[in-house]
Design a protein around this motif. Sequence first.
Motif, PDB file in Angstrom:
ATOM      1  N   ASP A  18       5.283  19.916  28.058  1.00  0.00           N
ATOM      2  CA  ASP A  18       5.037  20.146  29.481  1.00  0.00           C
ATOM      3  C   ASP A  18       5.793  21.372  29.992  1.00  0.00           C
ATOM      4  O   ASP A  18       5.295  22.113  30.838  1.00  0.00           O
ATOM      5  CB  ASP A  18       5.422  18.918  30.305  1.00  0.00           C
ATOM      6  CG  ASP A  18       4.388  17.807  30.233  1.00  0.00           C
ATOM      7  OD1 ASP A  18       3.333  17.983  29.579  1.00  0.00           O
ATOM      8  OD2 ASP A  18       4.633  16.747  30.849  1.00  0.00           O
ATOM      9  N   ILE A  19       6.988  21.600  29.482  1.00  0.00           N
ATOM     10  CA  ILE A  19       7.748  22.799  29.870  1.00  0.00           C
ATOM     11  C   ILE A  19       6.996  24.054  29.404  1.00  0.00           C
ATOM     12  O   ILE A  19       6.843  25.010  30.159  1.00  0.00           O
ATOM     13  CB  ILE A  19       9.181  22.760  29.301  1.00  0.00           C
ATOM     14  CG1 ILE A  19       9.986  21.661  29.999  1.00  0.00           C
ATOM     15  CG2 ILE A  19       9.871  24.116  29.443  1.00  0.00           C
ATOM     16  CD1 ILE A  19      11.318  21.342  29.341  1.00  0.00           C
ATOM     17  N   LEU A  20       6.518  24.025  28.162  1.00  0.00           N
ATOM     18  CA  LEU A  20       5.722  25.154  27.661  1.00  0.00           C
ATOM     19  C   LEU A  20       4.435  25.317  28.467  1.00  0.00           C
ATOM     20  O   LEU A  20       4.026  26.436  28.769  1.00  0.00           O
ATOM     21  CB  LEU A  20       5.396  24.969  26.178  1.00  0.00           C
ATOM     22  CG  LEU A  20       6.533  25.172  25.199  1.00  0.00           C
ATOM     23  CD1 LEU A  20       6.112  24.752  23.799  1.00  0.00           C
ATOM     24  CD2 LEU A  20       7.006  26.603  25.201  1.00  0.00           C
ATOM     25  N   ALA A  21       3.818  24.204  28.823  1.00  0.00           N
ATOM     26  CA  ALA A  21       2.578  24.256  29.607  1.00  0.00           C
ATOM     27  C   ALA A  21       2.831  24.879  30.981  1.00  0.00           C
ATOM     28  O   ALA A  21       2.014  25.670  31.467  1.00  0.00           O
ATOM     29  CB  ALA A  21       1.983  22.861  29.757  1.00  0.00           C
ATOM     30  N   GLU A  22       3.947  24.545  31.589  1.00  0.00           N
ATOM     31  CA  GLU A  22       4.261  25.113  32.907  1.00  0.00           C
ATOM     32  C   GLU A  22       4.527  26.616  32.793  1.00  0.00           C
ATOM     33  O   GLU A  22       4.059  27.395  33.610  1.00  0.00           O
ATOM     34  CB  GLU A  22       5.457  24.405  33.534  1.00  0.00           C
ATOM     35  CG  GLU A  22       5.727  24.841  34.958  1.00  0.00           C
ATOM     36  CD  GLU A  22       4.568  24.584  35.904  1.00  0.00           C
ATOM     37  OE1 GLU A  22       4.390  25.394  36.847  1.00  0.00           O
ATOM     38  OE2 GLU A  22       3.828  23.595  35.722  1.00  0.00           O
ATOM     39  N   TYR A  54      -3.599  19.072  27.592  1.00  0.00           N
ATOM     40  CA  TYR A  54      -3.576  20.434  28.138  1.00  0.00           C
ATOM     41  C   TYR A  54      -4.969  21.075  28.155  1.00  0.00           C
ATOM     42  O   TYR A  54      -5.105  22.271  28.343  1.00  0.00           O
ATOM     43  CB  TYR A  54      -2.570  21.272  27.335  1.00  0.00           C
ATOM     44  CG  TYR A  54      -1.249  20.552  27.271  1.00  0.00           C
ATOM     45  CD1 TYR A  54      -0.423  20.497  28.388  1.00  0.00           C
ATOM     46  CD2 TYR A  54      -0.873  19.846  26.137  1.00  0.00           C
ATOM     47  CE1 TYR A  54       0.762  19.771  28.358  1.00  0.00           C
ATOM     48  CE2 TYR A  54       0.310  19.119  26.098  1.00  0.00           C
ATOM     49  CZ  TYR A  54       1.121  19.087  27.220  1.00  0.00           C
ATOM     50  OH  TYR A  54       2.277  18.365  27.207  1.00  0.00           O
ATOM     51  N   LYS A  55      -5.984  20.247  27.988  1.00  0.00           N
ATOM     52  CA  LYS A  55      -7.374  20.712  27.889  1.00  0.00           C
ATOM     53  C   LYS A  55      -7.793  21.575  29.082  1.00  0.00           C
ATOM     54  O   LYS A  55      -8.287  22.681  28.895  1.00  0.00           O
ATOM     55  CB  LYS A  55      -8.305  19.506  27.762  1.00  0.00           C
ATOM     56  CG  LYS A  55      -9.761  19.855  27.730  1.00  0.00           C
ATOM     57  CD  LYS A  55     -10.630  18.612  27.611  1.00  0.00           C
ATOM     58  CE  LYS A  55     -12.088  19.023  27.607  1.00  0.00           C
ATOM     59  NZ  LYS A  55     -12.951  17.925  27.196  1.00  0.00           N
ATOM     60  N   THR A  56      -7.612  21.104  30.301  1.00  0.00           N
ATOM     61  CA  THR A  56      -8.073  21.853  31.470  1.00  0.00           C
ATOM     62  C   THR A  56      -7.319  23.165  31.631  1.00  0.00           C
ATOM     63  O   THR A  56      -7.904  24.182  32.000  1.00  0.00           O
ATOM     64  CB  THR A  56      -7.973  21.006  32.754  1.00  0.00           C
ATOM     65  OG1 THR A  56      -6.634  20.545  32.926  1.00  0.00           O
ATOM     66  CG2 THR A  56      -8.925  19.816  32.695  1.00  0.00           C
ATOM     67  N   TYR A  84      -4.615  14.706  32.244  1.00  0.00           N
ATOM     68  CA  TYR A  84      -4.374  16.116  31.982  1.00  0.00           C
ATOM     69  C   TYR A  84      -3.113  16.594  32.687  1.00  0.00           C
ATOM     70  O   TYR A  84      -2.745  16.085  33.742  1.00  0.00           O
ATOM     71  CB  TYR A  84      -5.562  16.961  32.449  1.00  0.00           C
ATOM     72  CG  TYR A  84      -6.846  16.595  31.761  1.00  0.00           C
ATOM     73  CD1 TYR A  84      -6.956  16.619  30.376  1.00  0.00           C
ATOM     74  CD2 TYR A  84      -7.954  16.204  32.490  1.00  0.00           C
ATOM     75  CE1 TYR A  84      -8.130  16.279  29.742  1.00  0.00           C
ATOM     76  CE2 TYR A  84      -9.138  15.857  31.863  1.00  0.00           C
ATOM     77  CZ  TYR A  84      -9.218  15.901  30.487  1.00  0.00           C
ATOM     78  OH  TYR A  84     -10.378  15.554  29.853  1.00  0.00           O
ATOM     79  N   TYR A  85      -2.488  17.582  32.081  1.00  0.00           N
ATOM     80  CA  TYR A  85      -1.318  18.203  32.690  1.00  0.00           C
ATOM     81  C   TYR A  85      -1.761  18.982  33.922  1.00  0.00           C
ATOM     82  O   TYR A  85      -2.774  19.673  33.909  1.00  0.00           O
ATOM     83  CB  TYR A  85      -0.635  19.158  31.704  1.00  0.00           C
ATOM     84  CG  TYR A  85       0.540  19.860  32.330  1.00  0.00           C
ATOM     85  CD1 TYR A  85       1.750  19.206  32.468  1.00  0.00           C
ATOM     86  CD2 TYR A  85       0.418  21.142  32.836  1.00  0.00           C
ATOM     87  CE1 TYR A  85       2.821  19.827  33.077  1.00  0.00           C
ATOM     88  CE2 TYR A  85       1.482  21.772  33.442  1.00  0.00           C
ATOM     89  CZ  TYR A  85       2.684  21.102  33.567  1.00  0.00           C
ATOM     90  OH  TYR A  85       3.737  21.715  34.182  1.00  0.00           O
ATOM     91  N   GLY A  88       2.573  22.779  37.913  1.00  0.00           N
ATOM     92  CA  GLY A  88       3.502  22.489  38.987  1.00  0.00           C
ATOM     93  C   GLY A  88       4.252  21.177  38.790  1.00  0.00           C
ATOM     94  O   GLY A  88       5.161  20.855  39.548  1.00  0.00           O
ATOM     95  N   ASP A  89       3.868  20.405  37.781  1.00  0.00           N
ATOM     96  CA  ASP A  89       4.537  19.131  37.514  1.00  0.00           C
ATOM     97  C   ASP A  89       5.960  19.315  36.984  1.00  0.00           C
ATOM     98  O   ASP A  89       6.761  18.392  37.046  1.00  0.00           O
ATOM     99  CB  ASP A  89       3.740  18.288  36.512  1.00  0.00           C
ATOM    100  CG  ASP A  89       2.537  17.603  37.147  1.00  0.00           C
ATOM    101  OD1 ASP A  89       2.400  17.654  38.387  1.00  0.00           O
ATOM    102  OD2 ASP A  89       1.737  17.019  36.390  1.00  0.00           O
ATOM    103  N   VAL A  90       6.260  20.483  36.447  1.00  0.00           N
ATOM    104  CA  VAL A  90       7.592  20.775  35.908  1.00  0.00           C
ATOM    105  C   VAL A  90       8.209  21.898  36.738  1.00  0.00           C
ATOM    106  O   VAL A  90       7.554  22.907  37.010  1.00  0.00           O
ATOM    107  CB  VAL A  90       7.504  21.203  34.424  1.00  0.00           C
ATOM    108  CG1 VAL A  90       8.850  21.666  33.912  1.00  0.00           C
ATOM    109  CG2 VAL A  90       6.966  20.073  33.569  1.00  0.00           C
TER     110      VAL A  90
END
Length: 100
Positions: A18-22, A54-56, A84-85, A88-90
């Motif tokens: 999630d950190i990488l996704a953010e 992380y699809k979307t 889905y992630y 802004g969640d992190v």
Amino acid sequence: MLAQQYTSKGLPSKKIADILAEYFAQNYKTSEQHKFDTLAWVCKGLATDATGRYKTLIEDAEENSPIRAVRKHCPDDIDGDGPYYKAGDVDLAAIIKQLK
């Protein structure tokens, strides 16, 4: 380097992913050349998540990123039904502040 390791070895935890996704969500629409390779590796790493979390994010980057390397390395067909992630969640700023 971190993104490359996660791509080759898999994502070790949802929290790190999630950190990488953010980071990816905040930067894949920029044109800062020094980030191109990192963003491409992060996208490839996030795409390895078997749940499709992380699809979307990846699909949006593949369609809308001005960075060719990102579009090229983000697969356009990822399986997964969520949840889905959501960008802004992190709070990256808070994480950086803790590390200082």
